[in-house]
Design an enzyme around this catalytic site. Structure first.
Site, short mmCIF file in Angstrom:
data_model
loop_
_atom_site.label_atom_id
_atom_site.label_comp_id
_atom_site.label_asym_id
_atom_site.label_seq_id
_atom_site.Cartn_x
_atom_site.Cartn_y
_atom_site.Cartn_z
N GLN A 103 0.56 -0.63 0.34
CA GLN A 103 -0.01 -0.05 -0.14
C GLN A 103 0.66 1.18 -0.39
O GLN A 103 2.12 1.65 0.94
CB GLN A 103 -1.10 0.45 1.35
CG GLN A 103 -2.02 1.32 1.01
CD GLN A 103 -2.84 1.34 2.45
OE1 GLN A 103 -2.47 1.43 3.30
NE2 GLN A 103 -4.32 0.85 2.56
N TYR A 175 -6.11 11.75 3.70
CA TYR A 175 -4.92 11.12 3.26
C TYR A 175 -4.60 12.08 1.68
O TYR A 175 -5.71 12.94 1.26
CB TYR A 175 -4.47 10.23 2.36
CG TYR A 175 -4.25 9.27 4.36
CD1 TYR A 175 -2.51 10.06 5.49
CD2 TYR A 175 -4.37 8.06 4.11
CE1 TYR A 175 -2.75 9.50 6.04
CE2 TYR A 175 -4.01 7.45 5.39
CZ TYR A 175 -3.01 8.33 7.27
OH TYR A 175 -3.06 7.05 7.96
N ARG A 227 -8.12 1.98 -2.64
CA ARG A 227 -8.50 2.21 -0.96
C ARG A 227 -9.33 3.70 -1.23
O ARG A 227 -8.89 4.72 -1.18
CB ARG A 227 -7.41 1.65 -0.20
CG ARG A 227 -9.22 1.56 1.00
CD ARG A 227 -8.03 0.87 2.41
NE ARG A 227 -9.06 -0.04 3.40
CZ ARG A 227 -8.89 0.13 4.34
NH1 ARG A 227 -7.78 0.92 4.53
NH2 ARG A 227 -9.50 -0.53 5.47
N GLY A 317 -9.10 -7.39 9.36
CA GLY A 317 -7.70 -6.22 9.90
C GLY A 317 -7.20 -6.84 11.95
O GLY A 317 -6.94 -8.32 12.20
N ARG A 318 -8.13 -6.12 12.37
CA ARG A 318 -8.12 -6.54 14.06
C ARG A 318 -7.78 -8.47 14.17
O ARG A 318 -7.36 -9.05 15.46
CB ARG A 318 -8.59 -5.84 14.88
CG ARG A 318 -8.77 -4.51 15.04
CD ARG A 318 -10.18 -3.95 14.73
NE ARG A 318 -10.52 -3.20 14.02
CZ ARG A 318 -12.21 -3.05 14.50
NH1 ARG A 318 -12.67 -3.00 15.97
NH2 ARG A 318 -12.65 -2.41 13.77
#
Length: 395
Positions: A103, A175, A227, A317-318
């Site tokens: 990424q 971002y 993304r 993810g987590r």
């Protein structure tokens, strides 16, 4: 004997790359690179421990420009000297056929002069982010914009040289790519801003540059993903209707899209009358383009429900922090041993880097499900924004 789950089926991208299953390890911040962005052994071990099961692993972000660093402990892909370290990460991920995706991003105004060692952060316009302590960035010049576009291309070239199977452009979580799309952060009046179409010029140019580098440098199928965040909460800001128009515009240029959400079934937050999940609306808008759904997925049944809605991939993810062998245990019909809580005493055994351990016990303590805490509601982000989306929790 393989399980009946649809998410264990393979998928073939339009460019010919085949992924062995539909589980993706979501990009997560480890904060564990050296001060200059070099890869550490802790990071290599962290990815190696979670490799082999998911069809794809997407790394945490690597900044493409010296001005693009967003936080301490961040990977860098700004120079060829980073290729050997990144190659170690790619090799660690690619065990037993897992595909490695790097990424890449530029933080833009989501940085500050401390992180940039005294330099002012940059963005589309000189407008501070709507968050506590945000600094006013400097507006990028035309020459600087063109340089950053090229830097995304050079970062892609380095990812190819390092042995990755693809790159994901991080256009989410407020971002720089998102900052150009947003009417809050982009107040320009030149060819890079103004109308909605002009605000798309920067991400479209980055996509075109990266595609060109892939065509020139990749000898094997190499995927390009993007993304994105579905909406913003500032006024003015990106609304869900803007995002639907954006994904329709870029869908023919990409190999996949990846939503950034704290909960996969969240509905639009700026329009309470729309109760259709964001992921469902996006899938309808992009048609056959593969979509990665993400957010608070833990059990095989929850993942299967996402694919049942026509979404091609589900990102964990987590849950892959807590249970590195989640996929392998499902395949072996050993679901009863999957960890849905994690003990701080097991952090080292699970090869979680020390900097990341601190992050999990502070910013993410509420939702990482520590065994030493009271059980936290898994649907915590169903009706509110998650911290990983780039906003303050309470807006």
């Amino acid at each position: 004997m393989m399980s009946k789950y649809q998410f264990l089926e393979s998928y073939r991208f339009k460019n010919g790359m085949t992924v062995k299953n539909r589980i993706v390890m979501a990009p997560m911040t480890t904060m564990s690179s050296f001060h200059d962005g070099q890869v550490t052994n802790d990071e290599v071990a962290y990815y190696a421990a979670r490799a082999g099961g998911p069809g794809m692993i997407i790394t945490g972000v690597a900044n493409v420009s010296e001005s693009g660093k967003g936080f301490e402990g961040e990977l860098s892909v700004t120079d060829d000297r980073f290729i050997p370290g990144l190659a170690k990460v790619a090799a660690a991920i690619k065990q037993d056929g897992t595909k490695a995706i790097l990424q890449i991003f530029h933080a833009g105004r989501m940085s500050n002069s401390s992180i940039l060692r005294g330099k002012q952060a940059v963005s589309a316009s000189a407008i501070a982010a709507a968050r506590a302590g945000a600094e006013v960035p400097r507006e990028l010049t035309e020459t600087e914009i063109l340089t950053i576009i090229d830097e995304f291309g050079q970062a892609t070239r380095r990812a190819i040289a390092a042995g990755f199977d693809g790159v994901e452009l991080h256009g989410a979580n407020t971002y720089l790519l998102q900052q150009f799309v947003s009417p809050h952060s982009n107040r320009r009046t030149d060819r890079w801003g103004g109308s909605f179409e002009k605000r798309l010029a920067f991400p479209l140019a980055v996509i075109a540059k990266v595609k060109g580098i892939i065509a020139e440098a990749a000898k094997e199928p190499f995927v390009l993903g993007y993304r994105f965040s579905p909406e913003e909460f500032e006024t003015p800001g990106i609304r869900f209707s803007d995002t639907l128009a954006f994904v329709k515009k870029v869908k023919s240029e990409l190999d996949y899209l990846h939503i950034s959400l704290g909960h996969v079934w969240r509905t639009p937050m700026n329009d309470q009358s729309n109760q259709l999940p964001v992921v469902t609306s996006i899938k309808e808008a992009i048609g056959e383009l593969p979509l990665i759904g993400v957010g608070s997925l833990e059990t095989p049944e929850e993942v299967e429900k996402v694919l049942a809605q026509g979404v091609e991939f589900a990102a964990l993810g987590r849950e892959l922090i807590r249970e590195p062998k989640w996929v392998q245990k499902v395949i072996r019909h050993d679901q009863s041993s999957i960890r849905y809580k994690i003990s701080p005493s097991d952090f080292d055994e699970l090869t979680i880097p020390r900097a990341m351990q601190h992050y999990l016990q502070t910013s993410f303590r509420e939702v990482i499900h520590l065994s030493t805490d009271e059980t936290t509601e898994s649907n915590a982000y169903l009706k509110e924004v998650a911290p990983m989306e780039g906003y303050e929790k309470k807006l």
